[in-house]
Design a protein around this motif. Structure first.
Motif: not given
Length: 513
Positions: A67-87
């Motif tokens: 699951p690490a990639v899911a956690v990493m992506t979730a944190l990024g989306r939390l910061i940058g929302s549903d954008t390329l930056l977030g993912v």
């Protein structure tokens, strides 16, 4: 003798390379700028979008990977929302951390700052280093493999056993990133058993405690697999015994693809470093090269064996790319200064620079501007056209009053429609109607929403083939609306998707447990 030099260099070795640190700094800054531009310009690959779907439903395990990639992506989306930056934010930051850890490891294992700087520069000039911003399991896998190597060097080279706890922390996180990282643990055991410095670690409680830390971090993934009949281990393990081609036919493809991905100069010198180590050349640096050689070699050996019967994807060796850069730099930096040592370093760096700029530049330009029609040989084609396709599907869904968007057996399409729907503020669920265990992470009550009407988007070989699609037994009403094409740029591409308006769920539609 200080703790820093607990394992001495046995022969006086040149410690400086003129301009190496300046060269590395320029390469790193240029690399980061180019990666930032590309990361924020290119659409998501289907795998990235699929992991973005994971990140909306965090779980201790998934069919495809830990699951690490899911956690990493979730944190990024939390910061940058549903954008390329977030993912892609956290993978990009992880890439910077890899550079820092690689430099520090080089300082511990190689003579002088210049050699460590050269390793960093060479890694940045490889395709493996150029694409480490992509939000796949390779991002956390590479990060934690490199951090594990760094922590092990701190524990052994500087004789600081407390760092063994950090090794356990990073190695456990690596296992929670990708099962490939188990090879680091195997290589570390080889180092511990096979070298005097390694065997001394067994008398230290921190080594055993570090192993326990790694197991505790990986325990949720083990528990999830136990609860799901070990399906993730079996899914990945099936590749070990798969036969895709006649025995041995894929070895040349494996070697050539890795030479392209790493850069032929870097890969050549890394392999020379491994060979020279076993021939005794490593004695010039005491036992310091034993750690990167022995932790890297098991993975290389396994994938060479794997290539005898099945394809090895280029990205599968991405976690060891930093270590290979370290070994390549080690080989040239430990050459005698006279008569040709300095010239070899200069020429090798120039060749890596030229090949790196050529290969990375071509990949970036092709991905962003697609000047060449390379058909299916163009891996970057999977980045293009999804945003437009998703917008067209949403428009059709609005016109039909659809409350659900279904797909059929295509996880990339499912992920792309989910991500671009979220980015557009569309809260409609996107679900794959095929009962595949890769979606077991979805809450049972939302796995098969019964809301109606809905759209179903299915892949077809051609627009004409859409007319021959059989009615969906899951719905009482089926109507072909249109056929959409994913445009891969300049009118290219041969991916077509039939869009059906469906309503009236029947008993054939699975129900929530």
């Amino acid at each position: 003798m200080t703790a820093e030099t607990n394992i001495p260099f046995e022969t006086p070795i040149r410690t400086g390379l003129v301009g190496a640190e300046v060269f590395a700094l320029v390469v790193v800054l240029a690399s980061l700028a180019a990666k930032a531009f590309v990361a924020l310009s290119l659409g998501l690959d289907g795998d990235e979008a699929y992991y973005a779907l994971w990140s909306a439903y965090l779980s201790p395990g998934y069919l495809d990977h830990p699951p690490a990639v899911a956690v990493m992506t979730a944190l990024g989306r939390l910061i940058g929302s549903d954008t390329l930056l977030g993912v892609r934010l956290l993978p990009f930051v992880a890439g910077i951390a890899v550079l820092a850890a690689l430099y520090r490891t080089g300082r511990l294992l190689l003579p002088g700052r210049s050699a460590a700087a050269l390793a960093v520069a060479w890694y940045c000039l490889s395709l493996q280093g150029a694409v480490n911003f992509v939000a796949t399991p390779d991002a956390p896998s590479t990060l934690f493999w490199t951090l594990s190597l760094w922590a092990a060097a701190e524990a052994v080279i500087r004789s600081r056993p407390t760092w063994s706890l950090a090794v356990g922390l990073f190695a456990g996180a690596g296992l929670a990133s990708k099962y490939t990282n188990a090879w680091f643990g195997i290589g570390l055991v080889v180092f511990l058993l096979g070298t005097p410095e390694g065997r001394r670690q067994f008398a230290r409680w921190q080594l055993w405690a570090g192993g326990l830390v790694a197991l505790l971090i990986f325990a949720p993934v083990l528990w999830w697999n136990y609860q799901h009949d070990w399906q993730s281990f079996l899914f990945q393990g099936a590749r070990v015994v798969s036969f895709e081609e006649e025995f041995g036919r894929l070895v040349s493809e494996f070697v050539i693809s890795q030479a392209v991905a790493m850069g032929p100069v870097l890969l050549l010198f890394a392999l020379l470093a491994i060979g020279a180590f076993f021939l005794g050349y490593g004695k010039r640096a005491g036992s310091r090269l034993a750690l990167p050689v022995l932790t890297t070699l098991p993975l290389l050996a396994y994938f060479l064996i794997h290539a005898l019967h099945a394809r090895v994807e280029v990205n599968w060796l991405q976690p060891v790319a930093p270590a290979l850069a370290l070994l390549g730099a080690a080989f040239v930096c430990l050459l005698p200064t006279r008569p040709f040592g300095r010239w070899i370093v200069a020429v090798a760096s120039a060749l890596q620079l030229v090949s790196g700029l050529a290969l990375i530049g071509f990949a970036y330009v092709q991905a962003a501007y697609y000047p060449l029609d390379l058909s299916y040989a163009d891996r970057t084609r999977m980045l293009r056209g999804w945003d437009k396709l998703a917008a067209e599907v949403r428009q059709l869904a609005d016109e039909a009053g659809a409350q659900v968007i279904w797909t059929e057996g295509n996880y990339r399409l499912t992920g792309e429609l989910f991500f671009y729907g979220q980015a557009a503020g569309d809260s409609r669920p996107v679900r794959d109607i095929a009962p595949h265990p890769r979606y077991d992470f979805l809450p049972p009550q939302t796995r098969y929403p019964s809301a109606s009407p809905a759209l179903l988007v299915a892949s077809v070989k051609s627009p004409a083939a859409a007319a021959d699609l059989p009615p969906r037994p899951e719905f009482s009403s089926n109507r072909l609306v249109t056929v959409l094409k994913r445009d891969e740029g300049a009118g290219r591409g041969e991916e077509y998707y039939a869009v059906l308006a469906v309503s009236g769920p029947t008993g054939a539609l699975p129900r929530a447990d």
